[in-house]
Design a protein around this motif. Structure first.
Motif, PDB file in Angstrom:
ATOM      1  N   LYS A 241      46.455  33.266  41.890  1.00 30.98           N
ATOM      2  CA  LYS A 241      46.821  32.413  40.768  1.00 30.98           C
ATOM      3  C   LYS A 241      46.096  32.902  39.522  1.00 30.98           C
ATOM      4  O   LYS A 241      44.885  33.063  39.517  1.00 30.98           O
ATOM      5  CB  LYS A 241      46.468  30.966  41.061  1.00 30.98           C
ATOM      6  CG  LYS A 241      47.229  30.009  40.193  1.00 30.98           C
ATOM      7  CD  LYS A 241      47.367  28.661  40.877  1.00 30.98           C
ATOM      8  CE  LYS A 241      48.464  27.912  40.162  1.00 30.98           C
ATOM      9  NZ  LYS A 241      49.026  26.865  40.925  1.00 30.98           N
ATOM     10  N   LYS A 242      46.873  33.190  38.468  1.00 30.22           N
ATOM     11  CA  LYS A 242      46.315  33.725  37.231  1.00 30.22           C
ATOM     12  C   LYS A 242      46.984  33.008  36.058  1.00 30.22           C
ATOM     13  O   LYS A 242      48.209  33.080  35.912  1.00 30.22           O
ATOM     14  CB  LYS A 242      46.582  35.233  37.179  1.00 30.22           C
ATOM     15  CG  LYS A 242      45.897  35.974  36.083  1.00 30.22           C
ATOM     16  CD  LYS A 242      46.175  37.464  36.224  1.00 30.22           C
ATOM     17  CE  LYS A 242      45.499  38.268  35.174  1.00 30.22           C
ATOM     18  NZ  LYS A 242      45.795  39.695  35.303  1.00 30.22           N
ATOM     19  N   ARG A 243      46.199  32.293  35.265  1.00 32.58           N
ATOM     20  CA  ARG A 243      46.704  31.535  34.119  1.00 32.58           C
ATOM     21  C   ARG A 243      47.845  30.592  34.501  1.00 32.58           C
ATOM     22  O   ARG A 243      48.863  30.514  33.820  1.00 32.58           O
ATOM     23  CB  ARG A 243      47.156  32.472  33.000  1.00 32.58           C
ATOM     24  CG  ARG A 243      46.014  33.229  32.370  1.00 32.58           C
ATOM     25  CD  ARG A 243      46.484  34.033  31.170  1.00 32.58           C
ATOM     26  NE  ARG A 243      45.691  35.229  31.080  1.00 32.58           N
ATOM     27  CZ  ARG A 243      46.171  36.458  31.020  1.00 32.58           C
ATOM     28  NH1 ARG A 243      47.459  36.659  31.000  1.00 32.58           N
ATOM     29  NH2 ARG A 243      45.364  37.489  30.960  1.00 32.58           N
ATOM     30  N   GLY A 244      47.679  29.918  35.623  1.00 28.64           N
ATOM     31  CA  GLY A 244      48.666  28.942  36.060  1.00 28.64           C
ATOM     32  C   GLY A 244      49.886  29.513  36.757  1.00 28.64           C
ATOM     33  O   GLY A 244      50.765  28.773  37.177  1.00 28.64           O
ATOM     34  N   LYS A 245      49.952  30.841  36.868  1.00 29.40           N
ATOM     35  CA  LYS A 245      51.090  31.479  37.534  1.00 29.40           C
ATOM     36  C   LYS A 245      50.624  32.209  38.776  1.00 29.40           C
ATOM     37  O   LYS A 245      49.546  32.785  38.801  1.00 29.40           O
ATOM     38  CB  LYS A 245      51.787  32.480  36.602  1.00 29.40           C
ATOM     39  CG  LYS A 245      52.566  31.845  35.503  1.00 29.40           C
ATOM     40  CD  LYS A 245      53.432  32.865  34.821  1.00 29.40           C
ATOM     41  CE  LYS A 245      54.250  32.191  33.749  1.00 29.40           C
ATOM     42  NZ  LYS A 245      55.384  32.976  33.373  1.00 29.40           N
ATOM     43  N   LEU A 246      51.485  32.210  39.771  1.00 27.30           N
ATOM     44  CA  LEU A 246      51.210  32.941  40.996  1.00 27.30           C
ATOM     45  C   LEU A 246      51.629  34.395  40.782  1.00 27.30           C
ATOM     46  O   LEU A 246      52.794  34.671  40.494  1.00 27.30           O
ATOM     47  CB  LEU A 246      52.002  32.318  42.144  1.00 27.30           C
ATOM     48  CG  LEU A 246      51.484  32.538  43.536  1.00 27.30           C
ATOM     49  CD1 LEU A 246      50.040  32.091  43.671  1.00 27.30           C
ATOM     50  CD2 LEU A 246      52.340  31.774  44.526  1.00 27.30           C
ATOM     51  N   THR A 247      50.688  35.319  40.871  1.00 29.00           N
ATOM     52  CA  THR A 247      50.974  36.733  40.639  1.00 29.00           C
ATOM     53  C   THR A 247      50.714  37.535  41.913  1.00 29.00           C
ATOM     54  O   THR A 247      50.008  37.082  42.806  1.00 29.00           O
ATOM     55  CB  THR A 247      50.108  37.302  39.502  1.00 29.00           C
ATOM     56  OG1 THR A 247      48.734  37.191  39.873  1.00 29.00           O
ATOM     57  CG2 THR A 247      50.351  36.568  38.193  1.00 29.00           C
ATOM     58  N   MET A 248      51.277  38.729  41.951  1.00 31.09           N
ATOM     59  CA  MET A 248      51.078  39.611  43.105  1.00 31.09           C
ATOM     60  C   MET A 248      49.926  40.563  42.821  1.00 31.09           C
ATOM     61  O   MET A 248      49.822  41.109  41.727  1.00 31.09           O
ATOM     62  CB  MET A 248      52.358  40.400  43.390  1.00 31.09           C
ATOM     63  CG  MET A 248      53.478  39.518  43.886  1.00 31.09           C
ATOM     64  SD  MET A 248      54.988  40.435  44.233  1.00 31.09           S
ATOM     65  CE  MET A 248      54.465  41.479  45.570  1.00 31.09           C
ATOM     66  N   GLN A 249      49.089  40.769  43.825  1.00 31.13           N
ATOM     67  CA  GLN A 249      47.960  41.680  43.717  1.00 31.13           C
ATOM     68  C   GLN A 249      48.377  43.129  43.959  1.00 31.13           C
ATOM     69  O   GLN A 249      47.752  44.046  43.480  1.00 31.13           O
ATOM     70  CB  GLN A 249      46.884  41.309  44.742  1.00 31.13           C
ATOM     71  CG  GLN A 249      46.300  39.930  44.541  1.00 31.13           C
ATOM     72  CD  GLN A 249      45.461  39.870  43.291  1.00 31.13           C
ATOM     73  OE1 GLN A 249      45.957  39.494  42.231  1.00 31.13           O
ATOM     74  NE2 GLN A 249      44.222  40.259  43.401  1.00 31.13           N
ATOM     75  N   ARG A 250      49.441  43.293  44.759  1.00 34.93           N
ATOM     76  CA  ARG A 250      49.909  44.634  45.120  1.00 34.93           C
ATOM     77  C   ARG A 250      51.371  44.540  45.548  1.00 34.93           C
ATOM     78  O   ARG A 250      51.870  43.457  45.836  1.00 34.93           O
ATOM     79  CB  ARG A 250      49.069  45.207  46.260  1.00 34.93           C
ATOM     80  CG  ARG A 250      49.132  44.374  47.533  1.00 34.93           C
ATOM     81  CD  ARG A 250      48.528  45.108  48.711  1.00 34.93           C
ATOM     82  NE  ARG A 250      48.489  44.303  49.902  1.00 34.93           N
ATOM     83  CZ  ARG A 250      49.530  44.076  50.702  1.00 34.93           C
ATOM     84  NH1 ARG A 250      50.707  44.594  50.412  1.00 34.93           N
ATOM     85  NH2 ARG A 250      49.407  43.336  51.784  1.00 34.93           N
ATOM     86  N   PRO A 251      52.064  45.663  45.604  1.00 35.26           N
ATOM     87  CA  PRO A 251      53.455  45.640  46.102  1.00 35.26           C
ATOM     88  C   PRO A 251      53.490  45.253  47.582  1.00 35.26           C
ATOM     89  O   PRO A 251      52.506  45.430  48.311  1.00 35.26           O
ATOM     90  CB  PRO A 251      53.936  47.083  45.917  1.00 35.26           C
ATOM     91  CG  PRO A 251      52.961  47.716  44.993  1.00 35.26           C
ATOM     92  CD  PRO A 251      51.661  46.985  45.145  1.00 35.26           C
TER      93      PRO A 251
END
Length: 186
Positions: free
Chosen positions: A68-78
């Motif tokens: 979770k980054k700035r309120g959004k769920l992001t991917m760490q890697r492909p």
């Protein structure tokens, strides 16, 4: 196990009744899927039949892939091939899928791009019958196009009023039952 529970159709019916009548049914159906081989497929089919949003896909991935980054769920890697197979194992069970603006706002662009470039030989949701798309912004139209397939029999597009969305509505003539809400400006 009692002989009456052997037919898969009976288990599917029992699990569907339980899911419809109980708010905590998802955890129970997941537990049933792990109970025995006979329960696994019908329980997972019932659990994944009607899905709202992409969070269930994300939740089935191993830890460390999302953050979770700035309120959004992001991917760490492909995603690796095995992780795509895992997603497909559940995605093939989905018959009804609902997506909203609010839900997509909580997911980072990396995940959306990953879905659009999935290395699968079949559509992302190969057995999808019903799609309810409550997304206004045009930047998500490629994702909508990726979800549209030949198995769709019900499509609801809500609050789409831009001229570019009209091209998406014409493809619906091939399906048996289509309901378009808000597809044309008033």
């Amino acid at each position: 196990m009692h002989i009456c529970l052997l037919p898969t159709e009976i288990l599917l019916h029992i699990f569907a009744i339980y899911k419809d009548s109980n708010l905590s049914s998802c955890a129970t159906l997941a537990a049933l899927a792990g109970t025995c081989r006979k329960f696994k497929e019908p329980a997972l089919d019932t659990l994944w039949k009607d899905i709202t949003g992409f969070k269930p896909f994300i939740s089935c991935l191993p830890g460390g892939i999302t953050k979770k980054k700035r309120g959004k769920l992001t991917m760490q890697r492909p995603l690796f091939d095995g992780e795509w197979r895992l997603i497909h194992q559940y995605a093939r069970r989905i018959r009804s899928f609902t997506v909203s603006d609010v839900e997509l706002d909580m997911i980072g662009n990396q995940f959306i791009q990953a879905l659009l470039s999935a290395p699968l030989s079949t559509p992302l949701l190969p057995n999808l019958r019903s799609l309810m798309w409550h997304v206004v912004r045009e930047r998500f139209h490629p994702l909508l196009r990726a979800l549209l397939g030949s198995t769709i029999t019900f499509l609801k597009l809500g609050n789409i009023s831009s001229p570019s969305s009209l091209a998406l509505t014409f493809r619906c003539n091939l399906w048996s039952s289509t309901w378009l809400a808000g597809a044309f400006p008033s």
